[in-house]
Structures are given as C-alpha cells and as structure tokens.
Design a protein around this motif. Structure first.
Motif, mmCIF file in Angstrom:
data_model
loop_
_atom_site.group_PDB
_atom_site.id
_atom_site.type_symbol
_atom_site.label_atom_id
_atom_site.label_comp_id
_atom_site.label_asym_id
_atom_site.label_seq_id
_atom_site.Cartn_x
_atom_site.Cartn_y
_atom_site.Cartn_z
ATOM 1 N N MET A 91 0.833 -1.202 0.000
ATOM 2 C CA MET A 91 0.000 0.000 0.000
ATOM 3 C C MET A 91 0.877 1.266 0.000
ATOM 4 N N HIS A 92 1.980 1.236 0.753
ATOM 5 C CA HIS A 92 2.887 2.374 0.774
ATOM 6 C C HIS A 92 3.498 2.590 -0.613
ATOM 7 N N THR A 93 3.960 1.515 -1.240
ATOM 8 C CA THR A 93 4.534 1.611 -2.581
ATOM 9 C C THR A 93 3.499 2.116 -3.572
ATOM 10 N N LEU A 94 2.277 1.637 -3.479
ATOM 11 C CA LEU A 94 1.210 2.096 -4.356
ATOM 12 C C LEU A 94 0.926 3.586 -4.148
ATOM 13 N N GLY A 95 0.951 4.027 -2.900
ATOM 14 C CA GLY A 95 0.754 5.447 -2.609
ATOM 15 C C GLY A 95 1.867 6.314 -3.172
ATOM 16 N N VAL A 96 3.118 5.829 -3.077
ATOM 17 C CA VAL A 96 4.247 6.589 -3.632
ATOM 18 C C VAL A 96 4.102 6.704 -5.145
ATOM 19 N N TRP A 97 3.779 5.607 -5.807
ATOM 20 C CA TRP A 97 3.607 5.629 -7.267
ATOM 21 C C TRP A 97 2.458 6.550 -7.673
ATOM 22 N N THR A 98 1.364 6.505 -6.927
ATOM 23 C CA THR A 98 0.223 7.363 -7.226
ATOM 24 C C THR A 98 0.606 8.835 -7.085
ATOM 25 N N GLY A 99 1.357 9.162 -6.032
ATOM 26 C CA GLY A 99 1.804 10.544 -5.844
ATOM 27 C C GLY A 99 2.708 11.008 -6.973
ATOM 28 N N LYS A 100 3.631 10.148 -7.401
ATOM 29 C CA LYS A 100 4.515 10.507 -8.512
ATOM 30 C C LYS A 100 3.718 10.720 -9.797
ATOM 31 N N ALA A 101 2.735 9.852 -10.052
ATOM 32 C CA ALA A 101 1.916 9.977 -11.261
ATOM 33 C C ALA A 101 1.105 11.278 -11.227
ATOM 34 N N ARG A 102 0.553 11.616 -10.085
ATOM 35 C CA ARG A 102 -0.215 12.862 -9.970
ATOM 36 C C ARG A 102 0.656 14.080 -10.226
ATOM 37 N N ARG A 103 1.857 14.083 -9.613
ATOM 38 C CA ARG A 103 2.768 15.219 -9.824
ATOM 39 C C ARG A 103 3.164 15.327 -11.291
ATOM 40 N N MET A 104 3.401 14.182 -11.937
ATOM 41 C CA MET A 104 3.775 14.199 -13.342
ATOM 42 C C MET A 104 2.642 14.770 -14.191
ATOM 43 N N PHE A 105 1.418 14.316 -13.950
ATOM 44 C CA PHE A 105 0.281 14.821 -14.720
ATOM 45 C C PHE A 105 0.023 16.298 -14.448
ATOM 46 N N LEU A 106 0.185 16.741 -13.213
ATOM 47 C CA LEU A 106 0.006 18.160 -12.902
ATOM 48 C C LEU A 106 1.075 19.007 -13.586
ATOM 49 N N THR A 107 2.308 18.498 -13.644
ATOM 50 C CA THR A 107 3.376 19.224 -14.335
ATOM 51 C C THR A 107 3.067 19.342 -15.818
ATOM 52 N N ILE A 108 2.616 18.250 -16.418
ATOM 53 C CA ILE A 108 2.260 18.269 -17.839
ATOM 54 C C ILE A 108 1.106 19.233 -18.088
ATOM 55 N N GLU A 109 0.098 19.195 -17.224
ATOM 56 C CA GLU A 109 -1.049 20.094 -17.368
ATOM 57 C C GLU A 109 -0.607 21.554 -17.267
ATOM 58 N N HIS A 110 0.269 21.856 -16.301
ATOM 59 C CA HIS A 110 0.762 23.222 -16.136
ATOM 60 C C HIS A 110 1.541 23.664 -17.371
ATOM 61 N N ASP A 111 2.388 22.789 -17.901
ATOM 62 C CA ASP A 111 3.163 23.133 -19.100
ATOM 63 C C ASP A 111 2.260 23.376 -20.303
ATOM 64 N N LEU A 112 1.221 22.561 -20.455
ATOM 65 C CA LEU A 112 0.299 22.751 -21.569
ATOM 66 C C LEU A 112 -0.475 24.056 -21.439
ATOM 67 N N GLU A 113 -0.891 24.403 -20.230
ATOM 68 C CA GLU A 113 -1.587 25.675 -20.012
ATOM 69 C C GLU A 113 -0.666 26.854 -20.320
#
Length: 96
Positions: A29-51
C-alpha cells in the motif's frame, strides 16, 4: 477520475488482504501510494506546461493581430533601411 466508491474500495482491500497477506499489505500500500503521488505530480506538471504553452500561443496570436507588419519577414525586393551617418561637422558643433 475512476469513480470508485466506498463499497468498491472495501472489496478491493479485502481481496488484496486475502491475496497478499497481512504482513506484506502495508508495504504494498505504501509503494502504491508513492507511485500514485509521482503519477499525480507528473500529470500536474504536464497540465501546467500545456496551459503555459496555450497562454504563450494566445499571446503570440494577439501580437500577430496587433502588429502584422512587425512580425512579417522582410521583403527582399525592397532595400533595407540603413542607419543615417552623422556628418563630421555636426560632431564639432556639439563639442563647442
């Protein structure tokens, strides 16, 4: 995003507990949470760059509409404007 409610989440947790076991479940569960956090940050970075790119494109379009001649390439058939040279007599007048 996935529209998972509490009953679905409870079923997933029970199945994970049975399949993985109680000893390894916290680590997974901890590993899954870390991966989920990394994926969210990556998508937010991409969204910010596109905006940001969209805003830059809009600004460039506005600049093109406001001054179309300023952004147009120079016409090779017309001679380029050369800077005017000052006469030597003018410099002497300024010094005096």
């Amino acid at each position: 995003m996935f529209d998972i409610g509490w009953p679905e989440l409870l079923v997933i947790c029970v199945v994970a507990l049975v399949v993985v076991g109680p000893e390894d479940l916290p680590k997974i569960m901890h590993t899954l949470g870390v991966w989920t956090g990394k994926a969210r940050r990556m998508f937010l970075t991409i969204e910010h760059d596109l905006e940001r790119l969209g805003a830059e494109a809009e600004q460039l379009e506005r600049a093109k509409k406001a001054a179309p001649d300023a952004l147009a390439p120079p016409d090779p058939s017309q001679p380029a404007d050369e800077p005017e040279e000052e006469e030597e007599g003018d410099e002497d007048d300024e010094r005096q």
